[in-house]
Write a protein that holds these residues in place. Structure first.
Motif, PDB file in Angstrom:
ATOM      1  N   LEU A   1     -11.503   5.878 -10.545  1.00  0.00           N
ATOM      2  CA  LEU A   1     -11.389   7.304 -10.894  1.00  0.00           C
ATOM      3  C   LEU A   1     -11.800   8.196  -9.729  1.00  0.00           C
ATOM      4  CD1 LEU A   1     -12.770   7.256 -14.535  1.00  0.00           C
ATOM      5  CD2 LEU A   1     -10.446   7.816 -13.841  1.00  0.00           C
ATOM      6  N   VAL A   2     -12.872   7.824  -9.047  1.00  0.00           N
ATOM      7  CA  VAL A   2     -13.311   8.598  -7.877  1.00  0.00           C
ATOM      8  C   VAL A   2     -12.251   8.508  -6.779  1.00  0.00           C
ATOM      9  CG1 VAL A   2     -15.035   8.716  -6.040  1.00  0.00           C
ATOM     10  CG2 VAL A   2     -15.761   8.403  -8.406  1.00  0.00           C
ATOM     11  N   THR A   3     -11.684   7.329  -6.597  1.00  0.00           N
ATOM     12  CA  THR A   3     -10.630   7.142  -5.596  1.00  0.00           C
ATOM     13  C   THR A   3      -9.423   8.010  -5.907  1.00  0.00           C
ATOM     14  OG1 THR A   3     -11.366   4.874  -5.194  1.00  0.00           O
ATOM     15  CG2 THR A   3      -9.126   5.421  -4.510  1.00  0.00           C
ATOM     16  N   ILE A   4      -9.025   8.048  -7.156  1.00  0.00           N
ATOM     17  CA  ILE A   4      -7.880   8.866  -7.573  1.00  0.00           C
ATOM     18  C   ILE A   4      -8.192  10.347  -7.343  1.00  0.00           C
ATOM     19  CG2 ILE A   4      -6.502   9.626  -9.560  1.00  0.00           C
ATOM     20  CD1 ILE A   4      -6.899   6.689 -10.644  1.00  0.00           C
ATOM     21  N   GLY A   5      -9.354  10.788  -7.751  1.00  0.00           N
ATOM     22  CA  GLY A   5      -9.733  12.190  -7.572  1.00  0.00           C
ATOM     23  C   GLY A   5      -9.790  12.588  -6.109  1.00  0.00           C
ATOM     24  N   ASP A   6     -10.369  11.742  -5.279  1.00  0.00           N
ATOM     25  CA  ASP A   6     -10.433  12.020  -3.849  1.00  0.00           C
ATOM     26  C   ASP A   6      -9.024  12.079  -3.270  1.00  0.00           C
ATOM     27  OD1 ASP A   6     -12.056  12.268  -1.346  1.00  0.00           O
ATOM     28  OD2 ASP A   6     -10.942  10.447  -0.841  1.00  0.00           O
ATOM     29  N   GLY A   7      -8.156  11.186  -3.718  1.00  0.00           N
ATOM     30  CA  GLY A   7      -6.776  11.190  -3.242  1.00  0.00           C
ATOM     31  C   GLY A   7      -6.028  12.458  -3.629  1.00  0.00           C
ATOM     32  N   VAL A   8      -6.254  12.938  -4.843  1.00  0.00           N
ATOM     33  CA  VAL A   8      -5.596  14.173  -5.288  1.00  0.00           C
ATOM     34  C   VAL A   8      -6.064  15.347  -4.428  1.00  0.00           C
ATOM     35  CG1 VAL A   8      -5.442  15.840  -7.188  1.00  0.00           C
ATOM     36  CG2 VAL A   8      -5.173  13.396  -7.643  1.00  0.00           C
ATOM     37  N   ILE A   9      -7.360  15.430  -4.177  1.00  0.00           N
ATOM     38  CA  ILE A   9      -7.886  16.511  -3.341  1.00  0.00           C
ATOM     39  C   ILE A   9      -7.322  16.420  -1.930  1.00  0.00           C
ATOM     40  CG2 ILE A   9      -9.985  17.448  -2.277  1.00  0.00           C
ATOM     41  CD1 ILE A   9     -11.428  16.601  -4.906  1.00  0.00           C
TER      42      ILE A   9
END
Length: 75
Positions: free
Chosen positions: A11-19
């Motif tokens: 989830l953190v990886t996905i969020g960082d990727g979106v940002i």
């Protein structure tokens, strides 16, 4: 418990990727810290936002693939 930890990291990886995909230069610039070799590497992403955006999209895809591969948690 390990599945939940793995999913949390994804989830953190996905969020960082979106940002990174939405705000590539600003996101990279915020992380230009630490020793000179790290600063030089991160500066490349600030100077080339398209590269940062591509890395962000790859992070999102990898995070989703990771979550999809996790086994279901027993009830």
């Amino acid at each position: 418990m390990q599945v939940r930890i793995a999913e949390s990291i994804a989830l953190v990886t996905i969020g960082d990727g979106v940002i990174a995909a939405l705000f590539p230069a600003r996101h990279a610039a915020r992380w230009v810290i630490g020793p000179d070799p790290v600063r030089r590497i991160l500066s490349v992403f600030v100077e080339h936002p398209g590269l940062m955006r591509a890395v962000g999209v790859a992070q999102v895809v990898a995070g989703i693939a990771w979550v999809a591969a996790l086994p279901p948690t027993p009830r």
